[in-house]
Design a protein around this motif. Structure first.
Motif, PDB file in Angstrom:
ATOM      1  N   TYR A 167       2.064  -4.720   7.292  1.00 29.75           N
ATOM      2  CA  TYR A 167       0.721  -4.148   7.179  1.00 29.75           C
ATOM      3  C   TYR A 167      -0.340  -5.150   6.722  1.00 29.75           C
ATOM      4  CZ  TYR A 167       3.116   0.322   7.610  1.00 29.75           C
ATOM      5  OH  TYR A 167       3.875   1.368   8.057  1.00 29.75           O
ATOM      6  N   ASN A 168       0.004  -6.406   6.518  1.00 29.05           N
ATOM      7  CA  ASN A 168      -0.996  -7.372   6.084  1.00 29.05           C
ATOM      8  C   ASN A 168      -1.946  -7.716   7.219  1.00 29.05           C
ATOM      9  OD1 ASN A 168      -2.017  -9.453   4.127  1.00 29.05           O
ATOM     10  ND2 ASN A 168      -1.400 -10.790   5.802  1.00 29.05           N
ATOM     11  N   THR A 169      -3.232  -7.703   6.934  1.00 32.08           N
ATOM     12  CA  THR A 169      -4.256  -8.113   7.887  1.00 32.08           C
ATOM     13  C   THR A 169      -5.266  -9.000   7.156  1.00 32.08           C
ATOM     14  OG1 THR A 169      -5.635  -6.164   7.446  1.00 32.08           O
ATOM     15  CG2 THR A 169      -3.999  -5.981   9.224  1.00 32.08           C
ATOM     16  N   GLU A 170      -6.152  -9.624   7.926  1.00 35.04           N
ATOM     17  CA  GLU A 170      -7.195 -10.434   7.303  1.00 35.04           C
ATOM     18  C   GLU A 170      -8.160  -9.582   6.494  1.00 35.04           C
ATOM     19  OE1 GLU A 170      -9.130 -12.691  10.285  1.00 35.04           O
ATOM     20  OE2 GLU A 170      -7.379 -13.920  10.787  1.00 35.04           O
ATOM     21  N   LEU A 171      -8.281  -8.319   6.863  1.00 34.67           N
ATOM     22  CA  LEU A 171      -9.220  -7.447   6.165  1.00 34.67           C
ATOM     23  C   LEU A 171      -8.691  -7.004   4.810  1.00 34.67           C
ATOM     24  CD1 LEU A 171     -11.911  -5.944   6.315  1.00 34.67           C
ATOM     25  CD2 LEU A 171     -10.703  -4.040   7.393  1.00 34.67           C
ATOM     26  N   ASN A 172      -7.439  -6.502   4.763  1.00 33.61           N
ATOM     27  CA  ASN A 172      -6.928  -6.007   3.479  1.00 33.61           C
ATOM     28  C   ASN A 172      -6.294  -7.111   2.621  1.00 33.61           C
ATOM     29  OD1 ASN A 172      -4.266  -6.400   4.550  1.00 33.61           O
ATOM     30  ND2 ASN A 172      -4.290  -4.330   5.386  1.00 33.61           N
ATOM     31  N   ASN A 173      -5.792  -8.186   3.234  1.00 37.19           N
ATOM     32  CA  ASN A 173      -5.215  -9.327   2.520  1.00 37.19           C
ATOM     33  C   ASN A 173      -4.180  -8.870   1.482  1.00 37.19           C
ATOM     34  OD1 ASN A 173      -4.814 -12.018   1.813  1.00 37.19           O
ATOM     35  ND2 ASN A 173      -6.469 -12.014   0.305  1.00 37.19           N
ATOM     36  N   ILE A 174      -3.255  -8.048   1.926  1.00 35.20           N
ATOM     37  CA  ILE A 174      -2.238  -7.529   1.004  1.00 35.20           C
ATOM     38  C   ILE A 174      -1.382  -8.662   0.456  1.00 35.20           C
ATOM     39  CG2 ILE A 174      -0.170  -6.091   0.868  1.00 35.20           C
ATOM     40  CD1 ILE A 174      -1.446  -4.186   2.828  1.00 35.20           C
ATOM     41  N   THR A 175      -0.980  -9.590   1.303  1.00 41.92           N
ATOM     42  CA  THR A 175      -0.098 -10.672   0.866  1.00 41.92           C
ATOM     43  C   THR A 175      -0.757 -11.530  -0.210  1.00 41.92           C
ATOM     44  OG1 THR A 175       0.925 -10.719   3.060  1.00 41.92           O
ATOM     45  CG2 THR A 175       1.286 -12.622   1.632  1.00 41.92           C
ATOM     46  N   GLY A 176      -2.010 -11.894  -0.024  1.00 42.12           N
ATOM     47  CA  GLY A 176      -2.708 -12.705  -1.024  1.00 42.12           C
ATOM     48  C   GLY A 176      -2.839 -11.998  -2.361  1.00 42.12           C
ATOM     49  N   ARG A 177      -3.109 -10.709  -2.323  1.00 39.76           N
ATOM     50  CA  ARG A 177      -3.244  -9.954  -3.565  1.00 39.76           C
ATOM     51  C   ARG A 177      -1.902  -9.813  -4.264  1.00 39.76           C
ATOM     52  NH1 ARG A 177      -6.392  -5.080  -0.791  1.00 39.76           N
ATOM     53  NH2 ARG A 177      -6.320  -4.060  -2.845  1.00 39.76           N
ATOM     54  N   ILE A 178      -0.844  -9.646  -3.495  1.00 39.01           N
ATOM     55  CA  ILE A 178       0.495  -9.562  -4.085  1.00 39.01           C
ATOM     56  C   ILE A 178       0.881 -10.894  -4.734  1.00 39.01           C
ATOM     57  CG2 ILE A 178       2.940  -9.266  -3.553  1.00 39.01           C
ATOM     58  CD1 ILE A 178       1.420  -6.665  -3.545  1.00 39.01           C
ATOM     59  N   ILE A 179       0.559 -12.003  -4.059  1.00 42.27           N
ATOM     60  CA  ILE A 179       0.874 -13.327  -4.611  1.00 42.27           C
ATOM     61  C   ILE A 179       0.151 -13.542  -5.941  1.00 42.27           C
ATOM     62  CG2 ILE A 179       0.528 -15.803  -4.254  1.00 42.27           C
ATOM     63  CD1 ILE A 179       1.109 -15.305  -1.281  1.00 42.27           C
ATOM     64  N   ARG A 180      -1.102 -13.118  -6.041  1.00 41.49           N
ATOM     65  CA  ARG A 180      -1.829 -13.263  -7.304  1.00 41.49           C
ATOM     66  C   ARG A 180      -1.175 -12.448  -8.422  1.00 41.49           C
ATOM     67  NH1 ARG A 180      -6.449 -13.184  -3.866  1.00 41.49           N
ATOM     68  NH2 ARG A 180      -6.751 -10.958  -4.234  1.00 41.49           N
TER      69      ARG A 180
END
Length: 348
Positions: free
Chosen positions: A190-203
């Motif tokens: 479900y990660n997309t450039e709009l929601n950026n789930i992966t980046g937020r999870i990494i933080r």
């Protein structure tokens, strides 16, 4: 002739009557004003009942009676004592089309169940909840985007919470591994450039690694989570943040070596530190093996990773040895199964 005295008496009487009437009017007005003020005070300070609005035609429940029964049967079956019934209901969540009508209610139920069973730790119920999430993600008929705001924080809590079981020696590490695997599946799907789930999870994963006072169980979940997101994530984010973990491990294990009475140390801290050390070695060693071959006896790794450098060097060398043995075994198998030249000539 007109009697003057009589006229005067009549005039005096009329004046007295008028004055009495005006006095009565004034008294009545005064009494009315007092009564009005008293009524105003009573209305101001008297308790007022709550307003109740009645609907002549109340709204119907969004779920039909059959759907409500279906929801109750699924949740009670999964959290019951019968393993066969539990597996059947989990299978329904994995493949049934009609689950999409219950999806918001199921996600809310999972979120609340995890919240309660982390506050009052019950490892078994947390495992059942995360298994429900896995089954919902596996259902091809469901689109989970609108419900991820309920599921991601709940599953992350199972991975990063300081305590998710009643006793420290329970195998809660398996649930943490399973939870970060679920999070990695969500990021991949479900990660997309709009929601950026992966980046937020990494933080979120990096936060406990950068704080020296983070619980060891939380650090374990963060390291495992970054490892599940791939080698590039490990190289980019975990490599630079290994120093704090290495210092923490050095403090714990070196204190054990110099302690005259090792039993004084907390068994719980010792167990947690071993799991953290194992998970970071198992996560970093494969990425280091793929990136660069080092033969300096571990000096470079010790300089870059600190206390854990020597252990990483040994693990990388073990991986190189295993890979070399595999290649030798593969060559031997190929030579064994390839027919010789003399055998081909005789057969011809």
């Amino acid at each position: 002739m007109i009697d003057e005295s009589k006229v005067k008496n009549d005039e005096i009487y009329s004046r007295m009557k008028i004055s009495n009437e005006s006095t009565d009017i004034m008294e009545n007005n005064h009494e009315m004003s007092i009564e009005k003020s008293m009524n105003d005070l009573f209305e101001k300070f008297s308790p007022k009942p709550d307003t109740i609005f009645l609907k002549l035609f109340p709204d119907e429940h969004p779920l039909s009676a059959e759907q409500q029964i279906f929801f109750i049967n699924i949740t009670e079956g999964i959290f019951g004592y019968n393993e066969q019934v539990r597996n059947e209901n989990l299978k329904i969540l994995t493949s049934d089309y009609n689950i999409k009508y219950l999806l918001p209610y199921l996600c809310t139920f999972i979120k609340e169940t995890i919240q309660v069973n982390i506050a009052f730790p019950d490892l078994t119920l947390l495992i059942y909840s995360v298994r429900m999430v896995k089954c919902l993600l596996s259902n091809p008929h469901l689109n989970m985007v609108e419900n991820l705001h309920n599921l991601i924080p709940a599953v992350l809590s199972c991975a990063l919470a300081r305590k998710i079981s009643k006793y420290y020696y329970d195998n809660h590490w398996t649930l943490r591994d399973f939870s970060v695997y679920i999070i990695a599946t969500i990021c991949k799907k479900y990660n997309t450039e709009l929601n950026n789930i992966t980046g937020r999870i990494i933080r979120i994963y990096l936060r406990p690694l950068r704080e020296y006072s983070s619980p060891l169980t939380t650090m374990y979940g963060a390291i495992k989570g970054l490892g599940c997101l791939g080698d590039e994530t490990v190289k980019t984010y975990l490599f630079p943040n290994t120093t704090n973990v290495s210092k923490r491990m050095h403090m714990i294990f070196e204190r054990k070596m110099h302690c005259y009475h090792p039993e004084e140390r907390s068994k719980q801290q010792n167990l947690e530190a071993k799991h953290v050390r194992d998970v970071i070695l198992n996560t970093l060693a494969p990425a280091l093996y793929k990136s660069k071959n080092v033969n300096d006896g571990g000096l470079l790794y010790s300089k870059y990773f600190g206390y854990l450098g020597k252990f990483l060097y040994m693990d990388v060398k073990n991986l190189e040895k295993i890979e070399t043995d595999k290649q030798k075994a593969l060559v031997y198998d190929l030579n064994y199964f390839v027919p010789s030249q003399s055998f081909n000539q005789n057969s011809s």
